[in-house]
Design an enzyme around this catalytic site. Sequence first.
Site, PDB file in Angstrom:
ATOM      1  N   GLY A   8     -42.336 -71.511  23.014  1.00  0.00           N
ATOM      2  CA  GLY A   8     -41.499 -72.676  22.717  1.00  0.00           C
ATOM      3  C   GLY A   8     -40.143 -72.207  22.212  1.00  0.00           C
ATOM      4  O   GLY A   8     -39.488 -72.870  21.410  1.00  0.00           O
ATOM      5  N   GLY A  11     -36.766 -74.362  22.197  1.00  0.00           N
ATOM      6  CA  GLY A  11     -36.629 -75.579  21.401  1.00  0.00           C
ATOM      7  C   GLY A  11     -35.696 -75.404  20.210  1.00  0.00           C
ATOM      8  O   GLY A  11     -35.064 -74.354  20.043  1.00  0.00           O
ATOM      9  N   GLN A  12     -35.647 -76.450  19.375  1.00  0.00           N
ATOM     10  CA  GLN A  12     -34.679 -76.463  18.267  1.00  0.00           C
ATOM     11  C   GLN A  12     -34.938 -75.316  17.282  1.00  0.00           C
ATOM     12  O   GLN A  12     -34.017 -74.581  16.919  1.00  0.00           O
ATOM     13  CB  GLN A  12     -34.749 -77.805  17.526  1.00  0.00           C
ATOM     14  CG  GLN A  12     -33.607 -77.986  16.533  1.00  0.00           C
ATOM     15  CD  GLN A  12     -33.846 -79.106  15.533  1.00  0.00           C
ATOM     16  OE1 GLN A  12     -34.958 -79.629  15.409  1.00  0.00           O
ATOM     17  NE2 GLN A  12     -32.809 -79.491  14.828  1.00  0.00           N
ATOM     18  N   ASP A  52     -46.576 -71.344  30.027  1.00  0.00           N
ATOM     19  CA  ASP A  52     -46.967 -72.714  29.728  1.00  0.00           C
ATOM     20  C   ASP A  52     -48.037 -72.642  28.638  1.00  0.00           C
ATOM     21  O   ASP A  52     -49.118 -72.068  28.859  1.00  0.00           O
ATOM     22  CB  ASP A  52     -47.526 -73.354  31.016  1.00  0.00           C
ATOM     23  CG  ASP A  52     -47.992 -74.785  30.779  1.00  0.00           C
ATOM     24  OD1 ASP A  52     -48.028 -75.230  29.608  1.00  0.00           O
ATOM     25  OD2 ASP A  52     -48.337 -75.451  31.784  1.00  0.00           O
ATOM     26  N   TYR A 142     -48.351 -87.694  16.581  1.00  0.00           N
ATOM     27  CA  TYR A 142     -47.802 -86.398  16.163  1.00  0.00           C
ATOM     28  C   TYR A 142     -48.367 -85.991  14.798  1.00  0.00           C
ATOM     29  O   TYR A 142     -48.847 -84.867  14.609  1.00  0.00           O
ATOM     30  CB  TYR A 142     -46.280 -86.532  16.102  1.00  0.00           C
ATOM     31  CG  TYR A 142     -45.533 -85.328  15.605  1.00  0.00           C
ATOM     32  CD1 TYR A 142     -45.525 -84.137  16.320  1.00  0.00           C
ATOM     33  CD2 TYR A 142     -44.799 -85.388  14.416  1.00  0.00           C
ATOM     34  CE1 TYR A 142     -44.815 -83.037  15.868  1.00  0.00           C
ATOM     35  CE2 TYR A 142     -44.080 -84.296  13.960  1.00  0.00           C
ATOM     36  CZ  TYR A 142     -44.099 -83.122  14.689  1.00  0.00           C
ATOM     37  OH  TYR A 142     -43.390 -82.054  14.226  1.00  0.00           O
ATOM     38  N   LYS A 146     -50.765 -82.840  13.812  1.00  0.00           N
ATOM     39  CA  LYS A 146     -50.365 -81.814  12.840  1.00  0.00           C
ATOM     40  C   LYS A 146     -51.389 -81.723  11.705  1.00  0.00           C
ATOM     41  O   LYS A 146     -51.700 -80.635  11.229  1.00  0.00           O
ATOM     42  CB  LYS A 146     -48.964 -82.111  12.287  1.00  0.00           C
ATOM     43  CG  LYS A 146     -47.849 -81.868  13.302  1.00  0.00           C
ATOM     44  CD  LYS A 146     -47.766 -80.391  13.663  1.00  0.00           C
ATOM     45  CE  LYS A 146     -46.767 -80.102  14.763  1.00  0.00           C
ATOM     46  NZ  LYS A 146     -46.827 -78.707  15.242  1.00  0.00           N
TER      47      LYS A 146
HETATM   48  N1  SER Z   1     -38.495 -83.778  12.883  1.00  0.00           N
HETATM   49  C1  SER Z   1     -39.818 -84.191  13.221  1.00  0.00           C
HETATM   50  C2  SER Z   1     -39.816 -85.521  13.848  1.00  0.00           C
HETATM   51  O1  SER Z   1     -38.951 -86.298  13.537  1.00  0.00           O
HETATM   52  C3  SER Z   1     -40.676 -84.220  11.989  1.00  0.00           C
HETATM   53  O2  SER Z   1     -41.447 -83.081  11.970  1.00  0.00           O
HETATM   54  O3  SER Z   1     -40.666 -85.786  14.630  1.00  0.00           O
END
Ligand code: SER
Length: 314
Positions: A8, A11-12, A52, A142, A146
């Site tokens: 990943g 990503g950011q 992947d 999400y 987590k």
């Molecule tokens: N920055 C993330 C979100 O907004 C939080 O972990 O989904």
Amino acid sequence: MIKTLIIGAGGQIGTELVLELRKIKGNDTVIAADVKDYCPPLLVNGPYVKIDALDREGVRDYIISNEIKEVYLLAALLSATAEKNPDFAWKLNMEGLFTILDLAKEGHISKIFWPSSIAVFGPTTPMDNTPQHTIMEPTTVYGISKQAGERWCEYYFNKFNVDVRSIRYPGLISYKSFPGGGTTDYAVDIFYKAKAGKQFTCFLKEDTALPMMFMDDAINATIQLMEAPAENVKIRSAYNLGGISFTPKAISEAIQKVIPEFEIVYQPDFRQVIAESWPNSIDDSYAEKEWGWKHQFDLDTMVKVMLENIKVEH
Ligand code: SER
């Protein structure tokens, strides 16, 4: 020479983490991996491999045959995107984690970093200065993924001695790479509009406080945690990490100190409900006590650095 793989990497968090780890460990030992065909332009100073995270056999083959010892598994769908595609979000956020945890259990990997989030908390959590150990009833896909991931990390540590480490990141603010699909993304988007001289339409209400952090602090915390002696890392679910806490109104006022003509308007959407279920601020005293964490950037310093560094096409 320990080889490190960042899955990943495009990503950011991944982009900045790869750059920083390469400075510390050397370009050739830090391998960037992402699902994209080509290496992101910022990461061409070292090796790149297309991987992947959902291809369990492909990931296993690569890690075993290249003798990778440390893995940062960052591939995930964030909160807002996950609500639009819950099945895929659950699959991506969980299956990749099991692949890596199992490799460590079998002795192929010696250390894992996996990111958690403030999204593990929910509407019944104490909202101010949220403690490390508290009520956690997340309401987003999400957040559920987590929280489940945190439980599994701790389980693999307790049962199989897997050295896995994690942080509950707050919203992350950066200028080198973009966030993708999160509820805290407004706090990055706002800088692009401000710098371009445009009005910003915020998808949260003006008084919605959320915990946030400048990316440099987040990267330092991540590396500090990964380098801490194993016995200091007592929490094997994920560490609370605070940083700064602000509302859209507060960040817009901080921007107006630099760009007085900047304007913000508010049009809350579905992300308002998500934001309201998350803490306003975080108690990160365990991270401070156990591995010496301390954040450096406050709101005004972060605003200054962001406005100086982001590039806007005119
Ligand atoms: N920055 C993330 C979100 O907004 C939080 O972990 O989904």
